[in-house]
Scaffold this motif. Structure first.
Motif, PDB file in Angstrom:
ATOM      1  N   ASP A   1       4.719  -2.002   8.620  1.00 52.55           N
ATOM      2  CA  ASP A   1       3.445  -2.642   8.267  1.00 52.55           C
ATOM      3  C   ASP A   1       2.967  -1.939   6.989  1.00 52.55           C
ATOM      4  N   SER A   2       3.403  -2.455   5.826  1.00 52.36           N
ATOM      5  CA  SER A   2       3.100  -1.735   4.580  1.00 52.36           C
ATOM      6  C   SER A   2       1.607  -1.753   4.273  1.00 52.36           C
ATOM      7  N   GLY A   3       0.904  -2.807   4.728  1.00 51.67           N
ATOM      8  CA  GLY A   3      -0.540  -2.861   4.502  1.00 51.67           C
ATOM      9  C   GLY A   3      -1.244  -1.671   5.154  1.00 51.67           C
TER      10      GLY A   3
ATOM     11  N   TYR B   1      -1.415   1.245   2.770  1.00 52.85           N
ATOM     12  CA  TYR B   1      -2.510   1.135   1.787  1.00 52.85           C
ATOM     13  C   TYR B   1      -3.868   1.317   2.462  1.00 52.85           C
ATOM     14  N   ARG B   2      -4.005   0.716   3.647  1.00 53.17           N
ATOM     15  CA  ARG B   2      -5.276   0.875   4.370  1.00 53.17           C
ATOM     16  C   ARG B   2      -5.482   2.345   4.742  1.00 53.17           C
ATOM     17  N   GLY B   3      -4.396   3.014   5.169  1.00 57.32           N
ATOM     18  CA  GLY B   3      -4.480   4.425   5.566  1.00 57.32           C
ATOM     19  C   GLY B   3      -4.929   5.304   4.405  1.00 57.32           C
TER      20      GLY B   3
ATOM     21  N   ILE C   1      -7.366  -0.128  -4.056  1.00 51.06           N
ATOM     22  CA  ILE C   1      -6.503   0.995  -4.464  1.00 51.06           C
ATOM     23  C   ILE C   1      -5.065   0.529  -4.720  1.00 51.06           C
ATOM     24  N   ALA C   2      -4.703  -0.591  -4.079  1.00 49.64           N
ATOM     25  CA  ALA C   2      -3.345  -1.119  -4.264  1.00 49.64           C
ATOM     26  C   ALA C   2      -3.133  -1.666  -5.677  1.00 49.64           C
ATOM     27  N   ALA C   3      -4.224  -1.840  -6.411  1.00 52.82           N
ATOM     28  CA  ALA C   3      -4.092  -2.330  -7.788  1.00 52.82           C
ATOM     29  C   ALA C   3      -3.797  -1.187  -8.755  1.00 52.82           C
TER      30      ALA C   3
ATOM     31  N   VAL D   1      -0.583   4.555  -7.475  1.00 54.83           N
ATOM     32  CA  VAL D   1      -0.672   4.589  -6.004  1.00 54.83           C
ATOM     33  C   VAL D   1       0.514   3.819  -5.431  1.00 54.83           C
ATOM     34  N   ARG D   2       0.818   2.695  -6.027  1.00 52.21           N
ATOM     35  CA  ARG D   2       1.964   1.886  -5.555  1.00 52.21           C
ATOM     36  C   ARG D   2       3.255   2.708  -5.673  1.00 52.21           C
ATOM     37  N   SER D   3       3.412   3.397  -6.820  1.00 54.66           N
ATOM     38  CA  SER D   3       4.629   4.202  -7.002  1.00 54.66           C
ATOM     39  C   SER D   3       4.692   5.304  -5.951  1.00 54.66           C
TER      40      SER D   3
ATOM     41  N   GLY E   1       4.173  -7.402   4.074  1.00 55.96           N
ATOM     42  CA  GLY E   1       3.261  -6.946   3.028  1.00 55.96           C
ATOM     43  C   GLY E   1       3.015  -7.991   1.965  1.00 55.96           C
ATOM     44  N   ARG E   2       2.898  -7.514   0.735  1.00 51.47           N
ATOM     45  CA  ARG E   2       2.644  -8.419  -0.391  1.00 51.47           C
ATOM     46  C   ARG E   2       3.814  -8.438  -1.367  1.00 51.47           C
ATOM     47  N   ASP E   3       4.535  -7.289  -1.444  1.00 49.17           N
ATOM     48  CA  ASP E   3       5.612  -7.157  -2.448  1.00 49.17           C
ATOM     49  C   ASP E   3       6.913  -6.690  -1.813  1.00 49.17           C
ATOM     50  N   MET E   4       7.067  -6.954  -0.515  1.00 51.34           N
ATOM     51  CA  MET E   4       8.279  -6.488   0.169  1.00 51.34           C
ATOM     52  C   MET E   4       9.530  -7.143  -0.435  1.00 51.34           C
TER      53      MET E   4
ATOM     54  N   ALA F   1     -11.509 -13.648  -2.012  1.00 51.67           N
ATOM     55  CA  ALA F   1     -11.651 -12.570  -3.000  1.00 51.67           C
ATOM     56  C   ALA F   1     -10.444 -11.641  -2.928  1.00 51.67           C
ATOM     57  N   ARG F   2     -10.005 -11.324  -1.703  1.00 53.21           N
ATOM     58  CA  ARG F   2      -8.857 -10.405  -1.551  1.00 53.21           C
ATOM     59  C   ARG F   2      -7.590 -11.074  -2.070  1.00 53.21           C
ATOM     60  N   ASP F   3      -7.404 -12.349  -1.730  1.00 52.08           N
ATOM     61  CA  ASP F   3      -6.229 -13.085  -2.242  1.00 52.08           C
ATOM     62  C   ASP F   3      -6.182 -13.019  -3.768  1.00 52.08           C
TER      63      ASP F   3
ATOM     64  N   ARG G   1      -7.603 -10.907  -5.847  1.00 53.86           N
ATOM     65  CA  ARG G   1      -7.319  -9.570  -6.382  1.00 53.86           C
ATOM     66  C   ARG G   1      -5.835  -9.233  -6.199  1.00 53.86           C
ATOM     67  N   ASP G   2      -5.283  -9.544  -5.020  1.00 52.44           N
ATOM     68  CA  ASP G   2      -3.878  -9.202  -4.761  1.00 52.44           C
ATOM     69  C   ASP G   2      -2.929 -10.040  -5.629  1.00 52.44           C
ATOM     70  N   ALA G   3      -3.326 -11.288  -5.896  1.00 53.05           N
ATOM     71  CA  ALA G   3      -2.415 -12.167  -6.656  1.00 53.05           C
ATOM     72  C   ALA G   3      -2.535 -11.964  -8.162  1.00 53.05           C
ATOM     73  N   ASN G   4      -3.651 -11.412  -8.608  1.00 55.11           N
ATOM     74  CA  ASN G   4      -3.874 -11.306 -10.058  1.00 55.11           C
ATOM     75  C   ASN G   4      -3.653  -9.919 -10.635  1.00 55.11           C
ATOM     76  N   ARG G   5      -3.345  -8.932  -9.790  1.00 52.55           N
ATOM     77  CA  ARG G   5      -3.177  -7.592 -10.345  1.00 52.55           C
ATOM     78  C   ARG G   5      -1.907  -7.545 -11.209  1.00 52.55           C
ATOM     79  N   ALA G   6      -1.888  -6.551 -12.115  1.00 51.49           N
ATOM     80  CA  ALA G   6      -0.781  -6.495 -13.086  1.00 51.49           C
ATOM     81  C   ALA G   6       0.534  -6.075 -12.429  1.00 51.49           C
TER      82      ALA G   6
HETATM   83  N1  LIG Z   1       2.846  -4.428   0.347  1.00 51.90           N
HETATM   84  C1  LIG Z   1       1.500  -4.395   0.260  1.00 51.90           C
HETATM   85  C2  LIG Z   1       0.708  -4.367   1.399  1.00 51.90           C
HETATM   86  C3  LIG Z   1      -0.650  -4.324   1.266  1.00 51.90           C
HETATM   87  N2  LIG Z   1      -1.197  -4.296   0.030  1.00 51.90           N
HETATM   88  C4  LIG Z   1      -2.643  -4.194  -0.165  1.00 51.90           C
HETATM   89  C5  LIG Z   1      -3.276  -5.518  -0.484  1.00 51.90           C
HETATM   90  C6  LIG Z   1      -3.912  -5.947   0.794  1.00 51.90           C
HETATM   91  O1  LIG Z   1      -5.079  -6.741   0.558  1.00 51.90           O
HETATM   92  C7  LIG Z   1      -4.239  -4.633   1.473  1.00 51.90           C
HETATM   93  C8  LIG Z   1      -4.244  -4.670   2.978  1.00 51.90           C
HETATM   94  O2  LIG Z   1      -3.006  -5.221   3.428  1.00 51.90           O
HETATM   95  P1  LIG Z   1      -2.868  -5.957   4.865  1.00 51.90           P
HETATM   96  O3  LIG Z   1      -3.030  -4.918   5.909  1.00 51.90           O
HETATM   97  O4  LIG Z   1      -3.948  -6.981   4.937  1.00 51.90           O
HETATM   98  O5  LIG Z   1      -1.494  -6.559   4.874  1.00 51.90           O
HETATM   99  O6  LIG Z   1      -3.266  -3.712   1.016  1.00 51.90           O
HETATM  100  C9  LIG Z   1      -0.392  -4.350  -1.072  1.00 51.90           C
HETATM  101  O7  LIG Z   1      -0.894  -4.372  -2.210  1.00 51.90           O
HETATM  102  N3  LIG Z   1       0.941  -4.397  -0.937  1.00 51.90           N
END
Ligand SMILES: Nc1ccn([C@H]2C[C@H](O)[C@@H](COP(=O)(O)O)O2)c(=O)n1
Ligand SMILES: Nc1ncnc2c1ncn2[C@@H]1O[C@H](COP(=O)(O)OP(=O)(O)OP(=O)(O)O)[C@@H](O)[C@H]1O
Length: 295
Positions: free
Chosen positions: A104-106, A109-111, A173-175, A179-181, A200-203, A250-252, A254-259
């Protein structure tokens, strides 16, 4: 596969809140190409067979200390998608059915977001966030009742992590690219035999680009907000449906538009629109992509 591609394009439009965003044509192109490739592929021909190894998705405390090196030859099924599309629910069930590990990669990030807030860190200070990402210990415990608990720096933070506030902080913070690295190797370390289901978002695009199976789940924002509403109501949390819809959009966005590593389907992902589709039906659609294990 009639709606492969069009769903994702439509979803992008809905997510961004505009009818003709500039990026849509390139998505359309990519998905048209994908549709054609899909109809020719051997992978498609393998659909219809599946593995039913019952087993734990996560070994008890298996991720409390993460292994040093991932095993690149191990099969990975990536399940990406926007909030409320059902990634977590579907991934856990599919992992249990296959007897594979689950990431659960999210939650990572949440942690980090929650640990940053406990330490009163400034979410606009990238250096502090990166230190926090390296220092925060995050583990998972599979409880007897089947619930996955998330342990942050030794404390059970599961309930706090599931709030929309924690989701928004994680998204912010995921933007931050560093932090991603910082979390990359930790995610890849979950790749262990006999297999991994990673949500996740980028698996499928960044963390496991070589994954054998890739799924992108979508659902209309309205349905996703309804699902979240019901989920929270069942837990006794009172929320306003319109507020949830706004937060999800709003979350969609931000997650879809980050660089870096934006939310998008991998070119070789199978898109499943789960609007109006029950959980069991989605699980079966995903399992149908994974051939039965040979003994
Ligand atoms: N692979 C991932 C997983 C999560 N995030 C960021 C973006 C999401 O809004 C946030 C929370 O994730 P969720 O628990 O809702 O899956 O964490 C990401 O950037 N990349
Ligand atoms: N196909 C479906 N039909 C109806 N409800 C669903 C479906 N898939 C998931 N749900 C429900 O929707 C809620 C949200 O699902 P889940 O937490 O799995 O989504 P998610 O994509 O992982 O969200 P997030 O990214 O915010 O963690 C849960 O209550 C779950 O039971």
């Amino acid at each position: 596969m009639g709606n492969l591609g069009d769903n994702a394009v439509e979803w992008m439009g809905m997510t961004l809140g505009i009818k003709q965003p500039a990026i849509l044509p390139s998505f359309l192109c990519a998905f048209k190409w994908l549709r054609a490739a899909w109809s020719r592929s051997a992978f498609r021909r393998s659909i219809g067979v599946r593995g039913y190894n019952e087993g734990p998705a996560v070994e008890p405390e298996s991720t409390m200390s993460e292994p040093a090196a991932p095993v690149p030859s191990v099969d990975v099924l990536t399940i990406d998608g926007p909030s409320g599309s059902g990634k977590g629910t579907i991934s856990r069930r599919v992992a249990a059915r296959l007897g594979w590990h689950y990431l659960d990669s999210g939650a990572l990030y949440r942690g980090v977001g929650v640990a940053a807030s406990w330490a009163d860190l400034d979410l606009a200070d990238p250096a502090a966030l990166v230190r926090c990402a390296f220092d925060t210990r995050i583990g998972f415990e599979d409880r007897a009742d089947g619930e996955l608990r998330v342990i942050v720096n030794g404390l059970d933070a599961t309930d706090e992590l599931r709030t929309e506030t924690a989701g928004a902080a994680a998204s912010a913070i995921a933007a931050v690219p560093e932090v991603r690295s910082a979390l990359k190797d930790r995610q890849r370390a979950f790749r262990r035999p006999p297999g991994l289901v990673a949500d996740g978002r980028d698996m499928g695009t960044v963390i496991f680009p070589d994954a054998r199976y890739k799924v992108f789940l979508t659902a209309s924002p309205e349905e996703r907000a309804e699902r979240r509403y019901k989920q929270l109501k069942d837990k006794g949390v009172s929320v306003i449906l319109d507020d949830l819809l706004r937060e999800i959009l709003a979350r969609d966005a931000r997650d879809a538009n980050r660089a870096v590593a934006p939310l998008r389907p991998a070119d070789d992902a199978v898109c499943i629109d789960t609007t109006g589709l029950g959980i069991d039906a989605v699980v079966e659609r995903v399992l149908a992509l994974v051939p039965a294990p040979r003994s």
